[in-house]
Design an enzyme around this catalytic site. Structure first.
Site, PDB file in Angstrom:
ATOM      1  N   ASP A 188       1.295  -1.220   0.052  1.00 16.35           N
ATOM      2  CA  ASP A 188       0.184   0.299   0.151  1.00 16.35           C
ATOM      3  C   ASP A 188       1.092   1.389  -0.177  1.00 16.35           C
ATOM      4  OD1 ASP A 188      -1.620   2.503   0.782  1.00 16.35           O
ATOM      5  OD2 ASP A 188      -1.978   1.298   2.183  1.00 16.35           O
TER       6      ASP A 188
ATOM      7  N   GLU B 208      -7.031   0.591  -4.213  1.00 14.88           N
ATOM      8  CA  GLU B 208      -7.238   0.756  -2.427  1.00 14.88           C
ATOM      9  C   GLU B 208      -7.952   0.366  -2.013  1.00 14.88           C
ATOM     10  OE1 GLU B 208      -5.820   4.744  -1.835  1.00 14.88           O
ATOM     11  OE2 GLU B 208      -3.302   3.687  -2.920  1.00 14.88           O
TER      12      GLU B 208
ATOM     13  N   LYS C 258       2.605  11.292  -3.312  1.00 19.59           N
ATOM     14  CA  LYS C 258       1.798  10.811  -3.851  1.00 19.59           C
ATOM     15  C   LYS C 258       0.533  12.091  -4.426  1.00 19.59           C
ATOM     16  CE  LYS C 258      -1.708   7.061  -2.892  1.00 19.59           C
ATOM     17  NZ  LYS C 258      -2.274   6.181  -1.816  1.00 19.59           N
TER      18      LYS C 258
HETATM   19  N1  LIG Z   1      -7.680   8.688  15.194  1.00 18.01           N
HETATM   20  C1  LIG Z   1      -7.509   9.599  14.123  1.00 18.01           C
HETATM   21  N2  LIG Z   1      -7.993  10.866  14.157  1.00 18.01           N
HETATM   22  C2  LIG Z   1      -7.831  11.256  12.635  1.00 18.01           C
HETATM   23  N3  LIG Z   1      -7.359  11.273  11.653  1.00 18.01           N
HETATM   24  C3  LIG Z   1      -5.880  10.240  12.035  1.00 18.01           C
HETATM   25  C4  LIG Z   1      -6.252   9.423  13.801  1.00 18.01           C
HETATM   26  N4  LIG Z   1      -5.089   8.551  12.916  1.00 18.01           N
HETATM   27  C5  LIG Z   1      -4.988   8.460  11.903  1.00 18.01           C
HETATM   28  N5  LIG Z   1      -5.223   9.649  10.900  1.00 18.01           N
HETATM   29  C6  LIG Z   1      -4.859  10.162   9.797  1.00 18.01           C
HETATM   30  O1  LIG Z   1      -4.660   9.475   8.751  1.00 18.01           O
HETATM   31  C7  LIG Z   1      -3.996  10.028   8.461  1.00 18.01           C
HETATM   32  C8  LIG Z   1      -3.446   8.505   7.533  1.00 18.01           C
HETATM   33  O2  LIG Z   1      -4.078   7.769   7.087  1.00 18.01           O
HETATM   34  P1  LIG Z   1      -3.760   7.000   5.896  1.00 18.01           P
HETATM   35  O3  LIG Z   1      -2.247   6.271   6.679  1.00 18.01           O
HETATM   36  O4  LIG Z   1      -4.786   5.581   6.084  1.00 18.01           O
HETATM   37  O5  LIG Z   1      -3.677   7.180   5.055  1.00 18.01           O
HETATM   38  P2  LIG Z   1      -2.951   7.011   3.554  1.00 18.01           P
HETATM   39  O6  LIG Z   1      -2.599   5.539   2.969  1.00 18.01           O
HETATM   40  O7  LIG Z   1      -1.074   7.423   3.776  1.00 18.01           O
HETATM   41  O8  LIG Z   1      -2.890   7.773   2.330  1.00 18.01           O
HETATM   42  P3  LIG Z   1      -3.552   7.500   0.986  1.00 18.01           P
HETATM   43  O9  LIG Z   1      -4.501   6.062   1.319  1.00 18.01           O
HETATM   44  O10 LIG Z   1      -4.799   8.744   0.908  1.00 18.01           O
HETATM   45  O11 LIG Z   1      -2.618   7.833  -0.173  1.00 18.01           O
HETATM   46  C9  LIG Z   1      -3.066  11.201   8.447  1.00 18.01           C
HETATM   47  O12 LIG Z   1      -3.550  11.964   7.837  1.00 18.01           O
HETATM   48  C10 LIG Z   1      -3.153  10.594   9.856  1.00 18.01           C
HETATM   49  O13 LIG Z   1      -2.854  11.658  10.685  1.00 18.01           O
HETATM   50 MG   LIG Z   2      -4.382   4.720   2.455  1.00 17.42          MG
END
Ligand SMILES: Nc1ncnc2c1ncn2[C@@H]1O[C@H](COP(=O)(O)OP(=O)(O)OP(=O)(O)O)[C@@H](O)[C@H]1O
Ligand SMILES: [Mg+2]
Length: 581
Positions: A7, A145, A68
């Site tokens: 991912d 995704e 990204k």
């Molecule tokens: N408890 C929470 N409440 C709100 N936001 C959160 C929480 N925990 C994590 N996040 C937010 O979630 C985001 C990261 O999520 P995730 O890892 O699913 O994204 P990603 O896979 O990197 O991004 P994308 O899928 O958009 O490319 C960050 O912005 C983080 O601050």
């Molecule tokens: Mg993601």
């Protein structure tokens, strides 16, 4: 198992595989979530992941995050004294994951299923495949995704249901409507926004705190890259706290200096205030949910499960709005941070020939067509493949040359729904040359989209038999001196670096930062454009009478954010101008 699922996220990336039939997400440096960050250490070494994120506070100008969001664009990033395409930067992250998996498994990892946002464009998909290739990985398939997340949920499923997967991550938002027949899944419709995610909320919070600081002290923290990097982190921590607590305080000591005295930032925000701030964005996601349902031809009552994916789905406002809109309790019993990687691992194992039941039929999120002259001599976008068509899919159409002795044919391929070519995104164009003269003017055009959502176009001139078949290739940035040579790049392993190495360092001894922006916007626009030129292009577009109201609203909104210094809005603005001009 040397076939893995990855991912590649905006904020965090994960790598996983099946072990004894169960998805295992690799913990690297103690965490399964690997920050999608690259940074240059003071001694010239390239850092990736957690160490890179640590290094950002010391060297924000030598750190690249959220790459990204630039995939599928021509923007070039300045990093380590060279120019890098978004695919090249992403390849560093992929290589870091691959090498960590190899060290753990003790064997080479060469093949991967890599996930992409469902609403990713054809070009952004191409870039993702290119990034994997540069990292030494063969992509078995790009999987959307939300579809990957659904695959993790579908294991052991025996029911025929309709699921709605809501994925709000750090940088992108997707929603997919999926029909299940036991463990077999068919995506019915997807919608989303590749420029909407938790990072936008961090920026909004940070901007608000910075405004408060400026009102108190007359100092703008947004123009100091180091202060801004600290503020963004503090804002993210506050955002996460607000998912649990009614208030949060952004506190950063010694963040600025005035007349020899250190200044501290302290800004308290209530959840209600935060919710009011992000409500318009959340409403846009709910509108996308409705849009996806409509495209799937389903009523909200037909949905049996609402599955939540992505870190931001922990936000109470998101859960409340979904509950209200769909009348169901949203579920997230598989970790929303790693469920996409787990699903990718399942698909990777299935593709590697393991005996597991994982069948998924995905769709293409955007329509694809070619430009053709209509009977009225107007250029039209003739759609060959409609959005939400199941993958793989093909379609062909017969066109006619304008003149029997036409020597040359230019073919433009468009992504988008509008019949007017200029309202769509031109994903590629190529030329059919050396056509013979003949009474037969027929030209056959065929589109094939594979399971990864990648398009191949075949065009044949019947008279001469001249044909070309090709994957749409986007124009590459001109190879210049100063372009990074990936062959010479070595990523420093976290272990080599030694505990705390990246964080240590003498603040005074660091060289000055080159500035807050790492993107060379001149190269990005490809036309030497600057912010004023972009603003002018937007104004020109807004003055046009044939612009859709929704496009008009989005342009105006992004222009306001871009003027307020929001880099993501500016990037999105460039894309919009490109689409609409
Ligand atoms: N408890 C929470 N409440 C709100 N936001 C959160 C929480 N925990 C994590 N996040 C937010 O979630 C985001 C990261 O999520 P995730 O890892 O699913 O994204 P990603 O896979 O990197 O991004 P994308 O899928 O958009 O490319 C960050 O912005 C983080 O601050
Ligand atoms: Mg993601």
């Amino acid at each position: 198992m040397s076939t893995v699922g990855i991912d590649l996220g905006t904020t965090n990336s994960e790598i996983a595989w099946l072990d004894g039939g169960e998805p295992q997400v690799l913990a690297i440096g103690g965490s399964a979530l690997v920050p999608s960050v690259v940074s240059l250490a003071g001694d010239g070494r390239i850092l990736v992941g957690a160490t890179a994120l640590n290094n950002e506070l010391l060297a924000p100008g030598d750190t690249v995050r959220w790459i990204k969001r630039r995939m599928g664009t021509d923007q070039v990033v300045q990093f380590a004294g060279k120019s890098w395409t978004p695919a090249m930067i992403s390849s560093l992250i992929l290589r870091h994951l691959k090498e960590a998996a190899e060290a753990h498994l003790g064997r080479p990892v060469t093949r991967a299923v890599v996930t992409v946002p469902a609403f990713f464009s054809e070009r952004a998909r191409e870039d993702t495949r290119e990034a994997a290739r540069l990292a030494g990985l063969e992509v078995l398939r790009l999987v959307n995704e939300p579809t990957a997340a659904a695959a993790a949920y579908a294991r052991g499923n025996r029911r025929d249901e309709h699921w709605l997967v809501y994925d709000l991550g750090g940088g992108t938002f997707d929603v997919s409507v999926i029909a299940t027949a036991g463990e077999i899944m068919e995506v019915r419709a997807s919608h989303g926004d590749t420029q909407l995610g938790g990072h936008d909320f961090d920026r909004q919070l940070a901007t608000r705190a910075a405004e408060d600081f400026r009102a108190r002290h007359g100092i703008d923290l947004a123009v100091d890259p180091r202060a801004w990097a600290r503020l963004i982190r503090a804002a993210e921590a506050a955002k996460i706290r607000l998912s649990r607590d009614a208030t949060a305080t952004i506190r950063e000591e010694h963040i600025a200096n005035a007349k020899g005295a250190d200044l501290h930032l302290e800004y308290e925000i209530r959840r209600t205030e935060y919710e009011a701030m992000i409500a318009p964005a959340i409403e846009r996601t709910i509108a996308s949910v409705r849009n996806a349902l409509a495209q799937a031809g389903l009523d909200a009552r037909a949905i049996t499960r609402v599955l939540m994916v992505g870190g931001v789905c922990r936000t109470p406002l998101v859960q409340n709005r979904l509950r209200e809109a769909l009348g169901l309790e949203p579920q997230a019993w598989i970790n929303p941070d790693t469920v996409v990687a787990q699903g990718a691992a399942i698909e990777a194992a299935a593709m590697a020939g393991e005996h597991i039941a994982a069948a998924m039929v995905d769709i293409t999120p955007h329509s694809l067509g070619v430009g053709a002259l209509g009977a009225d001599a107007q250029l039209r976008n003739c759609i060959l493949i409609r959005r939400n068509s199941p993958l793989p899919c093909s379609a062909s159409e017969v066109f006619y040359k304008q003149f029997p002795d036409q020597e040359r044919l230019e073919i433009d391929v468009f992504q988008g729904e509008s019949p007017s070519p200029e309202r769509n995104h031109r994903v590629g164009s190529f030329t059919l040359d050396g056509l013979g003269s003949s009474e037969t003017r027929e030209v056959h055009c065929r589109f094939d989209i594979d399971r990864s959502g990648l398009l191949q176009v075949a065009v044949t001139d019947l008279a001469s038999g001249v044909n070309i078949t090709r994957t749409i290739e986007r124009p590459r940035p001109v190879q210049r001196t100063g372009m990074a040579d990936l062959g010479s790049v070595r990523i420093v392993d976290a272990l080599e670096l030694g505990e705390g190495d990246a964080e240590a360092g003498d603040w005074e001894a660091l060289r000055p930062d080159p500035g807050p922006s790492q993107v060379d916007e001149d190269e990005a626009s490809g036309e030497g454009g600057d912010d004023a030129a972009l603003a002018q292009q937007v104004e020109d577009l807004l003055a046009r009478s044939d612009l859709d109201q929704s496009d008009r609203d989005e342009l105006a909104a992004r222009l306001t954010s871009a003027r307020a210094g929001d880099a993501a809005a500016q990037a999105r603005l460039r894309d919009l101008v490109y689409f609409l001009q």
